[in-house]
Design an enzyme around this catalytic site. Structure first.
Site, PDB file in Angstrom:
ATOM      1  N   ASP A   1       0.838  -1.201   0.000  1.00  0.00           N
ATOM      2  CA  ASP A   1       0.000   0.000   0.000  1.00  0.00           C
ATOM      3  C   ASP A   1       0.875   1.254   0.000  1.00  0.00           C
ATOM      4  O   ASP A   1       2.062   1.214   0.329  1.00  0.00           O
ATOM      5  CB  ASP A   1      -0.904  -0.010   1.220  1.00  0.00           C
ATOM      6  CG  ASP A   1      -2.161   0.836   1.032  1.00  0.00           C
ATOM      7  OD1 ASP A   1      -2.301   1.464  -0.037  1.00  0.00           O
ATOM      8  OD2 ASP A   1      -3.008   0.852   1.945  1.00  0.00           O
TER       9      ASP A   1
ATOM     10  N   GLU B   1       2.970   6.333  -3.170  1.00  0.00           N
ATOM     11  CA  GLU B   1       2.825   7.450  -4.106  1.00  0.00           C
ATOM     12  C   GLU B   1       3.642   8.654  -3.669  1.00  0.00           C
ATOM     13  O   GLU B   1       4.036   9.479  -4.494  1.00  0.00           O
ATOM     14  CB  GLU B   1       1.345   7.891  -4.199  1.00  0.00           C
ATOM     15  CG  GLU B   1       0.402   6.831  -4.688  1.00  0.00           C
ATOM     16  CD  GLU B   1      -0.130   5.954  -3.582  1.00  0.00           C
ATOM     17  OE1 GLU B   1      -0.918   5.047  -3.872  1.00  0.00           O
ATOM     18  OE2 GLU B   1       0.254   6.167  -2.398  1.00  0.00           O
TER      19      GLU B   1
ATOM     20  N   ASP C   1      -8.864   4.071  -3.281  1.00  0.00           N
ATOM     21  CA  ASP C   1      -9.934   4.228  -2.296  1.00  0.00           C
ATOM     22  C   ASP C   1     -11.178   4.862  -2.897  1.00  0.00           C
ATOM     23  O   ASP C   1     -11.532   6.011  -2.599  1.00  0.00           O
ATOM     24  CB  ASP C   1      -9.435   5.061  -1.125  1.00  0.00           C
ATOM     25  CG  ASP C   1      -8.263   4.404  -0.410  1.00  0.00           C
ATOM     26  OD1 ASP C   1      -8.141   3.169  -0.507  1.00  0.00           O
ATOM     27  OD2 ASP C   1      -7.472   5.119   0.232  1.00  0.00           O
TER      28      ASP C   1
END
Length: 758
Positions: free
Chosen positions: A460, A463, A523
């Site tokens: 996860d 970025e 998300d």
């Protein structure tokens, strides 16, 4: 900065208030080459002068400033790729395939008075530099003539034409774009480089990463800067890819990891413009007779997706989050007892001693026997996936070790924002994957988990990194976009080494990340808009080189209550249907996602889960095709019908492999418009035949069914029997279903084979 409607101040982002003091930044524009040669590597090199410009609305040469001479190089790879570079290129780029140099071919320069021609060893014309004077019929001296300008046309393959030319203007000093340019700072160092490509009035564009936007991107400008997009309905993107495909028969890959800006016929409808925040410019022009051929060549440059294991194509069950082993076992037992097939249980942020405190260790009380827990799951046909992140928290037990050994980049500041803002800034440091020792340290943390039998690591975030940190082999500006690639490669490699199966579950992305599947769409809001935005993102990502992609069913977070809003039954079913026809399907979100928590529609969902397992031989066949072609599993319509203009605009339906045309229901109205291209189409649930091309207006489907068609004559391999998980599938018993006149729909076929309930 406010818009001025002048390219100097808008696209190039000069400060219009500093026109009187132009020494801060200067624009240099390319002129016609002064010399050219073929070097010992078979590349053509040009000596190109660049002239300095005034910092004004009118773009004119600054008098009294000497021109600067730069080397521009053209290299050929194979039959349909040309590389144009200004400055030194990356010698060992992690974005590029390791075998790239084996495909390099020689180029030859022929110089005549009005034109220089570049040819390959088969005498194909690969480029032209135009020195001819423009045709002029002199009438007025009211305005001065245009500046000398670089005019070049490249032919990466056959009819694929890429032109860089300077005359995008109103009058000579009111220019909208420049063929080639760079920007220097106060000390004269090159800070940014720029190129523009001629665009036509009918040209359409797609790609650039996981873009939550319409299919045709013409008329849009994007910053290629990875960030936590916080949803799927905005301009931010978890996965930017500096690559686009044009309907004019070419693709362009901007080989950089620095922030870049791309205008797809937006700032000027006559030009594609690219601005990159580094002193080098390195672009690949890719020719092809179809978008699929262009994608194949792009993957030859940056890598092909590897094949995930069979079990990964089954159902993944998750929520944010499960907190204990007994909670997980109760869910698994209920799924099996109620006949819901499932292959993967995912533990999100709650398996540590403190929720979100990533230490790569199970909570000793809530998970008292981690190895036994994992083995019990495996014995019941469940693989375990674990969440983690690449940031070290201030409270983490590994922090001191990481700081002392520079496993995290040393920071100028140690201030933390506190709480979870879903950002790197919540954490003490970012693991430095440019540092070999730090990479090994991280892999050792995962190794202990993988040796227990954990099947997949959810990589996860990634970025964003701490921009105030110092990293071993790259500056933060160059690392930020590339970070996801290095992070995912580290997790993928150790997973493959320990388990023999290459897979991760990743969110961030850049060029080359497609080599390490699987990526999911972030998300999304649990809403119709979130689902539609997710689909758009997946389509563009598939047109950016990625092959395997998923999304959180039925959306990640509630609206308007992030954690607690109730998921509507019809949204859960429709998103399930979309997930069944996606390469990977995972249920995940901020509240309950298990199907038995939705009793009003659980039997419908169960039937669709069994359909998913029936389709697995077909999905595996399509996935193998994805690993050796230019095609993703989930495909924009234009990949199959590039000459159909409508398909360059459709962003709410897609092809799933070769055989299926899928049109998800994206509203609660149970009807939608569907476009069927040329050919004979058979409805997958009713068996009804329809001829295309045609639009089906207000096509209605009851909640239990979905708008899905197959090509007449298609042969679909299917698993004919119910299973609890992929380990029970017998490939020897795969049946081939031929779609034709006698096909009565998939539900009939499944019931005939005693497959589905209801």
């Amino acid at each position: 900065m406010k818009h001025t409607n002048y390219p100097y101040f808008d696209f190039l982002e000069f400060d219009p208030e500093k026109r009187a003091n132009p020494s801060e930044r200067s624009l240099w524009i390319a002129e016609k080459p002064e010399g050219g040669t073929t070097n010992e590597n078979g590349e053509v090199e040009f000596t190109v002068p660049f002239s300095c410009q005034k910092n004004e609305n009118n773009i004119e040469k600054k008098q009294g400033v000497d021109r600067q001479l730069q080397k521009l190089k053209l290299t050929a790879y194979g039959e349909n790729v040309l590389r144009l570079s200004l400055g030194e290129v990356y010698p060992d780029s992690p974005m590029l395939s390791k075998d790239l140099e084996t495909r390099r071919g020689p180029l030859f320069l022929e110089q005549e008075e009005d034109i220089w021609t570049i040819r390959d060893d088969a005498t194909n014309t690969k480029g032209e530099i135009d020195f001819a004077e423009e045709l002029i019929s002199h009438w007025s001296d009211l305005l001065p003539p245009p500046q000398d300008a670089l005019k070049a046309t490249f032919y990466p393959k056959g009819s694929s034409v890429v032109s860089i030319q300077d005359y995008d203007q109103f009058f000579p000093a009111r220019r909208e774009a420049f063929s080639l340019a760079y920007i220097t700072g106060e000390e004269g160092e090159i800070q940014q480089t720029y190129i523009s490509i001629k665009a036509t009035h009918k040209e359409r564009f797609c790609g650039t990463g996981e873009r939550f936007s319409k299919m045709d991107l013409s008329g849009k400008t994007f910053w290629l800067k990875n960030q936590d997009a916080q949803g799927t309905n905005n301009k931010r993107a978890y996965k930017n890819v500096p690559f686009y495909i044009s309907s004019e028969g070419y693709g362009l890959f901007l080989h950089t990891s620095y922030e870049a800006k791309i205008s797809l016929a937006d700032h000027s409808s006559r030009s594609v413009q690219l601005l990159v925040s580094e002193p080098r410019l390195d672009v690949f022009f890719i020719g092809g007779d179809s978008p699929a051929e262009i994608l194949y060549a792009y993957r030859q440059l940056t890598g092909f997706p590897s094949l995930p294991p069979l079990w990964s194509f089954g159902i993944w069950m998750s929520r944010m989050t499960y907190f204990a082993a007994n909670e997980v076992m109760e869910i698994c037992e209920r799924l099996r007892a109620e006949d819901f097939p499932c292959d993967v249980i995912h533990l999100d942020t709650g398996w540590f001693r403190t929720d979100w405190l990533c230490e790569w260790r199970f909570h000793p009380e809530r998970f008292p026997d981690p190895k036994g827990f994992v083995q019990e799951l495996l014995e019941n046909g469940f693989r375990l996936s674990l969440w983690q992140m690449p940031y070290i928290a201030e409270e983490a037990i590994q922090l001191q070790e990481a700081r002392e050994n520079n496993y995290i980049g040393p920071r100028k500041s140690t201030g933390l924002q506190g709480g979870s803002n879903f950002s790197a800034l919540d954490y003490a440091g970012t693991i430095d994957f440019t540092y070999t020792a730090a990479k090994k340290w991280y892999q050792d943390l995962l190794k202990e988990l993988l040796e227990m039998g954990v099947a997949c690591i959810k990589t996860d975030f990634g970025e964003e990194i701490h921009m105030d940190a110092t990293y071993k082999e790259m500056d933060a500006k160059g690392l930020a976009n590339l970070y996801g690639l290095l992070y995912q490669e580290a997790a993928y490699e150790v997973t493959q080494d320990i388990s023999g199966e290459g897979i991760i579950w990743a969110r961030s992305g850049w060029a080359g990340c497609q080599r390490f599947p699987v990526h999911w769409g972030g998300d999304a809001a649990a809403s119709w808009e979130g689902m539609a935005g997710s689909l758009k993102g997946g389509l563009h990502l598939g047109l950016s080189g990625f092959g395997f992609w998923s999304h959180d069913v039925p959306g990640f977070h509630g609206v308007p209550d992030f954690m607690n809003s109730v998921i509507p039954d019809d949204l859960y079913v429709r998103w399930t249907q979309f997930g069944v026809f996606t390469s990977h399907i995972r249920y995940h979100g901020t509240s309950k996602r298990e199907p038995y928590s939705f009793p009003g529609i659980s039997e419908i969902v169960k039937r669709w889960w069994h359909l998913r397992y029936a389709l697995l031989p077909y999905i595996l066949e399509s996935s193998i095709q994805t690993t050796n072609s230019g095609l993703p599993v989930l495909r924009g319509m234009l990949l199959h019908f590039p000459d159909d203009h409508a398909c360059w605009h459709i962003d709410d339906q897609y092809f799933f492999g070769d055989a299926f045309l899928v049109a998800p229901m994206l509203t609660s109205e149970d009807c939608r418009d569907v476009y069927l291209p040329e050919g004979s189409w058979v409805h997958f649930f009713s068996g009804k035949q329809t001829e295309g091309p045609r639009w089906l207006k207000n096509h209605k489907e009851e909640l239990a069914d979905m708008p899905v068609w197959t090509k007449e004559g298609a042969k679909v391999p299917l698993n004919p029997k119910k299973v609890n998980h992929t380990g029970e599938i017998d490939p020897e018993k795969t049946l081939e279903l031929k779609i034709g006149e006698n096909f009565k729909g998939i539900w009939y076929w499944m019931e005939k084979n005693q497959f589905a309930n209801g």
